[in-house]
Design an enzyme around this catalytic site. Structure first.
Site: not given
Length: 160
Positions: A87, A96, A99, A101
């Site tokens: 990334r 990207r 990712d 989260d």
């Protein structure tokens, strides 16, 4: 590491390279991490980019994990996985390879320079709510005191 397992939800997205392979590799890396057990994964969904829109569509999913890590340790694991999968942070909300989260970490509410929980934009993102609702409709958002199913329903009704 604590002895207690916390249920956490991690949103994953990719829009560079083989998106499905990137998500699958990230999930494999999560599964191979000590202190993390992946207990559910939503279907992969294709979504348009948000924010910076001059980029390819994303493939997104949400994973439920049982973690004996702290929220900060889980954040470090997510960062390590992003590094392993190359990334690069060149454009805010830009393209990207991967990712990750943390969306929810038990009922923890936190806001500091490293981590905000629950994820501050999760209620605005169908690509988060839809897959999260698929695997955890009864999970509670600690600030709204509503289930993910209720929040997803509210989101859909705002779109009408």
């Amino acid at each position: 590491m604590s002895d207690n397992f916390v249920t956490a939800y991690i949103g994953l997205g990719s829009n560079i390279g083989n998106r499905e392979e990137n998500l699958t590799k990230a999930l494999e890396l999560l599964r191979s991490t000590a202190g993390i057990r992946v207990t559910a994964v939503s279907v992969y969904i294709n979504t348009a980019p948000v924010g910076y829109t001059e980029q390819p569509d994303f493939l997104n999913t949400v994973a439920e994990v049982k973690a004996s890590l702290t929220a900060y340790e889980l954040l470090a694991v997510c960062g390590d996985i992003e590094k392993k999968l190359k990334r690069e942070r060149l454009i805010h909300w830009g393209p990207r390879t991967i990712d990750l989260d943390i969306l929810l970490f038990g009922n923890l509410v936190l806001n500091d320079e490293l981590l905000t929980l629950p994820h501050p934009r999760m209620l605005e993102r169908e690509f988060v709510l839809k897959p999260l609702n698929e695997i955890a409709p009864e999970a509670l958002h600690p600030l709204c005191n509503k289930s993910i199913g209720e929040l997803y329903y509210d989101f859909l009704n705002k779109k009408l």
